[in-house]
Design a protein around this motif. Structure first.
Motif, PDB file in Angstrom:
ATOM      1  N   THR A 150       0.842  -1.196   0.000  1.00 52.21           N
ATOM      2  CA  THR A 150       0.000   0.000   0.000  1.00 52.21           C
ATOM      3  C   THR A 150       0.879   1.249   0.000  1.00 52.21           C
ATOM      4  O   THR A 150       1.995   1.242   0.497  1.00 52.21           O
ATOM      5  CB  THR A 150      -0.956   0.024   1.209  1.00 52.21           C
ATOM      6  OG1 THR A 150      -0.211   0.168   2.426  1.00 52.21           O
ATOM      7  CG2 THR A 150      -1.786  -1.250   1.265  1.00 52.21           C
ATOM      8  N   ALA A 192     -12.735  -4.382  -1.373  1.00 53.18           N
ATOM      9  CA  ALA A 192     -12.722  -4.171  -2.820  1.00 53.18           C
ATOM     10  C   ALA A 192     -11.330  -4.434  -3.392  1.00 53.18           C
ATOM     11  O   ALA A 192     -11.185  -5.024  -4.475  1.00 53.18           O
ATOM     12  CB  ALA A 192     -13.177  -2.756  -3.151  1.00 53.18           C
ATOM     13  N   LEU A 193     -10.296  -3.999  -2.665  1.00 53.46           N
ATOM     14  CA  LEU A 193      -8.931  -4.231  -3.113  1.00 53.46           C
ATOM     15  C   LEU A 193      -8.623  -5.726  -3.138  1.00 53.46           C
ATOM     16  O   LEU A 193      -8.064  -6.245  -4.113  1.00 53.46           O
ATOM     17  CB  LEU A 193      -7.947  -3.504  -2.197  1.00 53.46           C
ATOM     18  CG  LEU A 193      -6.462  -3.811  -2.427  1.00 53.46           C
ATOM     19  CD1 LEU A 193      -6.030  -3.403  -3.837  1.00 53.46           C
ATOM     20  CD2 LEU A 193      -5.596  -3.115  -1.375  1.00 53.46           C
ATOM     21  N   THR A 206      -0.643   0.001  -4.496  1.00 52.55           N
ATOM     22  CA  THR A 206      -1.851   0.783  -4.262  1.00 52.55           C
ATOM     23  C   THR A 206      -1.513   2.261  -4.167  1.00 52.55           C
ATOM     24  O   THR A 206      -0.411   2.656  -3.810  1.00 52.55           O
ATOM     25  CB  THR A 206      -2.614   0.341  -2.999  1.00 52.55           C
ATOM     26  OG1 THR A 206      -2.060   0.989  -1.840  1.00 52.55           O
ATOM     27  CG2 THR A 206      -2.601  -1.173  -2.824  1.00 52.55           C
ATOM     28  N   SER A 217     -13.031   0.059   0.947  1.00 47.65           N
ATOM     29  CA  SER A 217     -11.869   0.001   0.073  1.00 47.65           C
ATOM     30  C   SER A 217     -11.062  -1.285   0.253  1.00 47.65           C
ATOM     31  O   SER A 217     -10.566  -1.854  -0.722  1.00 47.65           O
ATOM     32  CB  SER A 217     -10.968   1.217   0.324  1.00 47.65           C
ATOM     33  OG  SER A 217      -9.955   1.309  -0.643  1.00 47.65           O
ATOM     34  N   HIS A 259      -3.631   6.313  -3.454  1.00 50.37           N
ATOM     35  CA  HIS A 259      -4.833   7.004  -3.003  1.00 50.37           C
ATOM     36  C   HIS A 259      -5.339   7.971  -4.064  1.00 50.37           C
ATOM     37  O   HIS A 259      -6.512   7.976  -4.417  1.00 50.37           O
ATOM     38  CB  HIS A 259      -4.556   7.758  -1.694  1.00 50.37           C
ATOM     39  CG  HIS A 259      -5.731   8.532  -1.198  1.00 50.37           C
ATOM     40  ND1 HIS A 259      -5.671   9.889  -0.933  1.00 50.37           N
ATOM     41  CD2 HIS A 259      -7.003   8.169  -0.939  1.00 50.37           C
ATOM     42  CE1 HIS A 259      -6.863  10.310  -0.522  1.00 50.37           C
ATOM     43  NE2 HIS A 259      -7.684   9.287  -0.515  1.00 50.37           N
ATOM     44  N   ASP A 283     -11.743   4.689   3.814  1.00 54.20           N
ATOM     45  CA  ASP A 283     -12.968   4.150   3.219  1.00 54.20           C
ATOM     46  C   ASP A 283     -13.131   2.693   3.629  1.00 54.20           C
ATOM     47  O   ASP A 283     -12.343   1.833   3.236  1.00 54.20           O
ATOM     48  CB  ASP A 283     -12.883   4.275   1.706  1.00 54.20           C
ATOM     49  CG  ASP A 283     -14.130   3.744   0.996  1.00 54.20           C
ATOM     50  OD1 ASP A 283     -15.072   3.290   1.684  1.00 54.20           O
ATOM     51  OD2 ASP A 283     -14.143   3.779  -0.246  1.00 54.20           O
ATOM     52  N   ARG A 333      -6.440   1.296  -6.534  1.00 54.32           N
ATOM     53  CA  ARG A 333      -6.714   2.346  -5.564  1.00 54.32           C
ATOM     54  C   ARG A 333      -7.055   1.745  -4.206  1.00 54.32           C
ATOM     55  O   ARG A 333      -7.743   0.726  -4.112  1.00 54.32           O
ATOM     56  CB  ARG A 333      -7.870   3.234  -6.036  1.00 54.32           C
ATOM     57  CG  ARG A 333      -8.049   4.481  -5.163  1.00 54.32           C
ATOM     58  CD  ARG A 333      -9.074   5.437  -5.752  1.00 54.32           C
ATOM     59  NE  ARG A 333      -9.139   6.660  -4.978  1.00 54.32           N
ATOM     60  CZ  ARG A 333      -9.895   6.816  -3.895  1.00 54.32           C
ATOM     61  NH1 ARG A 333     -10.672   5.825  -3.471  1.00 54.32           N
ATOM     62  NH2 ARG A 333      -9.902   7.965  -3.234  1.00 54.32           N
ATOM     63  N   PHE A 334      -6.555   2.379  -3.149  1.00 62.03           N
ATOM     64  CA  PHE A 334      -6.877   1.976  -1.789  1.00 62.03           C
ATOM     65  C   PHE A 334      -6.932   3.227  -0.932  1.00 62.03           C
ATOM     66  O   PHE A 334      -6.000   4.025  -0.918  1.00 62.03           O
ATOM     67  CB  PHE A 334      -5.831   1.008  -1.231  1.00 62.03           C
ATOM     68  CG  PHE A 334      -6.021   0.685   0.229  1.00 62.03           C
ATOM     69  CD1 PHE A 334      -7.177   0.058   0.670  1.00 62.03           C
ATOM     70  CD2 PHE A 334      -5.045   1.019   1.155  1.00 62.03           C
ATOM     71  CE1 PHE A 334      -7.356  -0.230   2.015  1.00 62.03           C
ATOM     72  CE2 PHE A 334      -5.211   0.731   2.495  1.00 62.03           C
ATOM     73  CZ  PHE A 334      -6.373   0.104   2.930  1.00 62.03           C
ATOM     74  N   ASP A 335      -8.036   3.402  -0.216  1.00 65.65           N
ATOM     75  CA  ASP A 335      -8.261   4.582   0.617  1.00 65.65           C
ATOM     76  C   ASP A 335      -8.339   4.141   2.075  1.00 65.65           C
ATOM     77  O   ASP A 335      -9.270   3.420   2.453  1.00 65.65           O
ATOM     78  CB  ASP A 335      -9.556   5.268   0.185  1.00 65.65           C
ATOM     79  CG  ASP A 335      -9.832   6.563   0.952  1.00 65.65           C
ATOM     80  OD1 ASP A 335      -9.143   6.826   1.956  1.00 65.65           O
ATOM     81  OD2 ASP A 335     -10.753   7.295   0.543  1.00 65.65           O
TER      82      ASP A 335
END
Length: 254
Positions: free
Chosen positions: A13, A75-76, A37, A72, A39, A69, A64-66
């Motif tokens: 990340t 989803a990742l 990853t 997130s 942001h 969130d 993308r990784f937040d």
């Protein structure tokens, strides 16, 4: 030394710059397929992924990784599994500094609630959420490595770093207990790396402003470069590491 990383899938990340890019590069050099990853810097991350794949003949993906969130992390993981079919290593390197961390002139009690709470919540909850999302897949394969990137602010302190330091220190407690839980289900190790102030391509303006006396605090008499910190992280995240577990390791030149 064969690190046993060829063909393994690694999530790094915050890999679009700083130490993260060095970590991703070193894993790729060992034959791992790497997920970088980001942001907000999608273009930088995609460019870095394309370069890794071209330079090392492995697969690389930008995703993308937040940290802030809640949706997130799962989803990742879903995207990585669809891309690779496996997850072997997670490096929690992404950070949220927030508005309070660089402020060395104000008082920590004056920081607005929304500012300091975001720093603590995102840095702690973001890393823990992703660890939670990855853990079942490590347990299923009965092999895995977690490496959480902390900061010397957590151990040495810094005016203006109260909340960031608190968040990073939380990773130490989580990793230590997670090592016991994960270890019951296979060769799964969890460790923390604590870098000191580290020279990277993106923070030259910061390290060049530090008085020479700061570097002299370390026995080697200089600040480490991002690639040197990355080397320790990659080793801890590799199959060559068979016994370092539940530790918080300083990587700062001594």
């Amino acid at each position: 030394m064969d690190l046993g990383l060829e063909g393994r899938t690694v999530i790094v990340t915050g890999a679009s710059g700083g130490i993260g890019r060095h970590i991703a590069r070193r894993f790729a050099a060992e034959g791992a397929d790497v997920v970088l990853t980001y942001h907000s810097s999608a273009e930088n991350a995609r460019g870095a992924a394309e370069k890794l794949a071209a330079d090392h003949g492995t697969k690389a993906m930008a995703a993308r990784f937040d940290l802030g969130d809640a949706a997130s992390a799962p989803a990742l993981v879903e995207a990585v599994l669809a891309w690779s079919g496996r997850i072997d290593v997670l490096v929690n390197n992404a950070v949220r500094w927030g508005a309070t961390a660089p402020d060395t002139t104000g008082s920590f009690e004056d920081a607005p609630d929304e500012a300091w709470q975001a720093v603590v919540r995102d840095n702690v909850e973001g890393a823990l959420r992703l660890s939670r999302s990855v853990a079942p897949h490590l347990r299923r394969r009965r092999w895995g490595r977690l490496v959480h990137v902390s900061s010397s602010i957590a151990t040495e302190g810094m005016t203006g770093g109260e909340y960031y330091g608190a968040a990073k220190a939380a990773l130490h407690g989580f990793s230590r207990s997670a090592a016991f839980s994960l270890g019951r289900d296979g060769d799964i190790l969890s460790n923390v790396v604590i870098p000191g102030l580290t020279r990277t391509e993106t923070n030259t303006h910061i390290v060049d402003s530090v008085p020479p006396e700061y570097a002299q605090r370390h026995p080697i008499g200089r600040l480490l470069h991002g690639d040197e910190v990355a080397a320790a992280i990659v080793y801890l995240g590799s199959a060559a590491n068979t016994g370092i577990n539940g530790q918080a390791i300083l990587v700062n030149g001594g």
